[in-house]
Design a protein around this motif. Structure first.
Motif, PDB file in Angstrom:
ATOM      1  N   GLN A 188      -7.757   9.650  11.138  1.00  0.00           N
ATOM      2  CA  GLN A 188      -7.825   9.584   9.678  1.00  0.00           C
ATOM      3  C   GLN A 188      -6.855   8.550   9.134  1.00  0.00           C
ATOM      4  OE1 GLN A 188      -7.317  13.492   8.051  1.00  0.00           O
ATOM      5  NE2 GLN A 188      -9.148  14.308   9.035  1.00  0.00           N
ATOM      6  N   ARG A 202      -7.793   5.251   6.579  1.00  0.00           N
ATOM      7  CA  ARG A 202      -7.346   5.109   5.192  1.00  0.00           C
ATOM      8  C   ARG A 202      -6.565   3.808   5.037  1.00  0.00           C
ATOM      9  NH1 ARG A 202      -5.932  10.663   5.964  1.00  0.00           N
ATOM     10  NH2 ARG A 202      -3.759   9.989   6.241  1.00  0.00           N
ATOM     11  N   SER A 262      -2.512   4.201   4.706  1.00  0.00           N
ATOM     12  CA  SER A 262      -1.812   4.578   5.929  1.00  0.00           C
ATOM     13  C   SER A 262      -2.018   3.532   7.025  1.00  0.00           C
ATOM     14  CB  SER A 262      -2.267   5.958   6.407  1.00  0.00           C
ATOM     15  OG  SER A 262      -3.677   6.026   6.544  1.00  0.00           O
ATOM     16  N   GLU A 284      -5.449  -3.438   0.138  1.00  0.00           N
ATOM     17  CA  GLU A 284      -4.176  -2.730   0.120  1.00  0.00           C
ATOM     18  C   GLU A 284      -3.070  -3.716   0.476  1.00  0.00           C
ATOM     19  OE1 GLU A 284      -1.763   0.631  -0.466  1.00  0.00           O
ATOM     20  OE2 GLU A 284      -3.952   0.495  -0.712  1.00  0.00           O
TER      21      GLU A 284
END
Length: 447
Positions: free
Chosen positions: A145, A149, A152, A260
């Motif tokens: 996960q 993302r 992260s 990001e």
């Protein structure tokens, strides 16, 4: 007509002062009486740093923290969970850079029960094979996960770029997929035996409780935690920076409509000469509110982001200054250029007296509300205990805010605002060449 009242400056606020006691098994006890806080918060701080994990079994401390309450020599995991629920006791644990923290939250009538169960988990875990496997699979799912993302994923790439490969800080605190998959039940038992013990540990109790009563409860329960257990006095290792840390890494996410941004540099530890006071103020000025310099430009003026944040993150050795947030993918390069311009501009041009006053007022005057509850007080005391500091650290840096001026903030910001390690997670095909064209450093694209 009555004259209009004139508000006065609030009186200086100080963090609550603990009463300290020594337990017979080598642990120390800090009691924070907090009137009106009827849920008593207890923390057990075990300074077994992540650098004490075997290199090929990284993540074992995380699995130990997650499974100590999943069955003991006296009761199964299901029985433990039922007893906690029946008594309204909250029990949790986590592994951090500095070591393991176990916590119990309970009302005063149930505090003794909570402390008894906490002691049982610390001293008698059985590390049931089935529970170990379950938490191992969960940790492996967490890793997948985290890679999925953008936020992260950016943080993981940043530590791998910033720190030398030998540094523990270059790898996930909870271990990577390969090391976690290799962990066995015996590895957990060995780590617990060698590192989880009362010698060097700190117990924090905060809430509406008499100091003598708290001392008696803790001495009867946690004080019986065997001194023959492992010592928690392992020293943390240094985290050297990579030789090529000052560069840009673009993690390719084809088709992503956002990018990001995660950038940072080496920052101060809590023991920085001159005190910690400038750094919460700098974080607020640059990325601590919608009116901060970063958001004023990228969010309010340009509309490129929902918000970006700046923070200083102290470590046991050294620290980091970090800025992160997401922007529209079609303005990736421009956003990065503007962001670095804000950070460089603050180092070159400094801050106004009005900005400094706003930061000092925010950080200082909101402190009483931030530290108003027993659980926050206990958490702060626990985090500082890893660093060998008491909560007088908070009082001292809040007092130090009063002497800050624009010259001091510019000097301290200029000392850290360079050699940026930049990670971008987005569509590299659409933006990587534009980022290269900025001329702000080497750009490496990774999948």
């Amino acid at each position: 007509m009555l004259p209009r009242p004139i508000p006065k400056e609030p009186a200086p606020w100080a963090f609550p002062t603990p009463q300290e006691r020594a337990l017979d098994n080598g642990a120390r006890l800090l009691v924070y009486p907090v009137p009106g806080q009827h849920v008593i918060s207890t923390r057990v701080v075990i300074p077994a740093p992540l650098s004490s994990e075997p290199r090929d079994r990284e993540g074992v401390a995380t699995l130990v923290s997650r499974t100590m309450d999943e069955g003991t020599e006296q009761r199964t995991g299901e029985e433990m969970a039922e007893l906690l629920e029946r008594n309204g006791v909250g029990l949790a644990a986590a592994a951090t850079e500095g070591g393991i923290v176990m916590e119990v939250d309970a009302t005063r009538p149930q505090l003794s029960t909570g402390l008894e169960l906490l002691t049982e988990c610390l001293s008698q875990p059985v590390f049931d094979q089935g529970e170990v496997r379950r938490h191992q699979r969960q940790r492996l799912a967490d890793i997948e996960q985290a890679l999925a993302r953008p936020a992260s994923r950016a943080a993981l790439e940043w530590i791998a770029t910033k720190y030398a490969p030998a540094a523990r800080a270059s790898r996930p605190s909870g271990g990577g997929a390969e090391t976690v998959a290799a962990i066995t039940r015996d590895d957990l038992a060995a780590f617990h035996r060698d590192h989880v013990g009362p010698r060097g540990a700190t117990v924090v109790v905060a809430g509406d409780i008499d100091v003598d009563e708290a001392t008696a409860d803790v001495a009867r329960t946690l004080g019986s935690w065997g001194a023959e257990s492992g010592s928690a006095a392992t020293e943390p290792a240094d985290n050297p920076t990579a030789a090529d840390a000052a560069r840009i890494v673009f993690v390719d996410r084809p088709g992503s409509v956002q990018t990001e941004i995660y950038l940072g540099a080496s920052g101060p530890s809590r023991r920085v000469p001159g005190g910690w006071a400038p750094y919460p103020a700098l974080a607020y000025l640059l990325g601590g509110s919608p009116s901060s310099r970063i958001d004023a430009l990228l969010r309010e003026e340009k509309g490129y982001t929902y918000g970006m944040r700046a923070t200083f993150r102290p470590r046991l050795r050294g620290g980091e200054v970090l800025v992160s947030g997401s922007v529209r993918g079609d303005v990736t390069a421009e956003s990065l250029d503007l962001l670095l311009g804000v950070l460089d501009g603050a180092a070159a041009d400094g801050f106004t007296a009005e900005e400094v006053k706003a930061a000092v007022d925010f950080v200082g005057k909101t402190a009483p509300a931030r530290y108003a509850t027993a659980d926050v007080i206990a958490d702060e005391a626990a985090h500082l205990a890893f660093d060998g500091l008491g909560t007088s650290f908070v009082t001292d840096y809040l007092e130090g805010l009063r002497s800050l001026d624009p010259q001091r903030l510019q000097r301290d910001w200029a000392a850290v605002a360079h050699d940026w390690t930049v990670v971008l997670v987005g569509d590299a095909d659409a933006a990587a060449e534009q980022v290269r064209a900025l001329g702000r450093g080497d750009v490496t694209v990774v999948s």
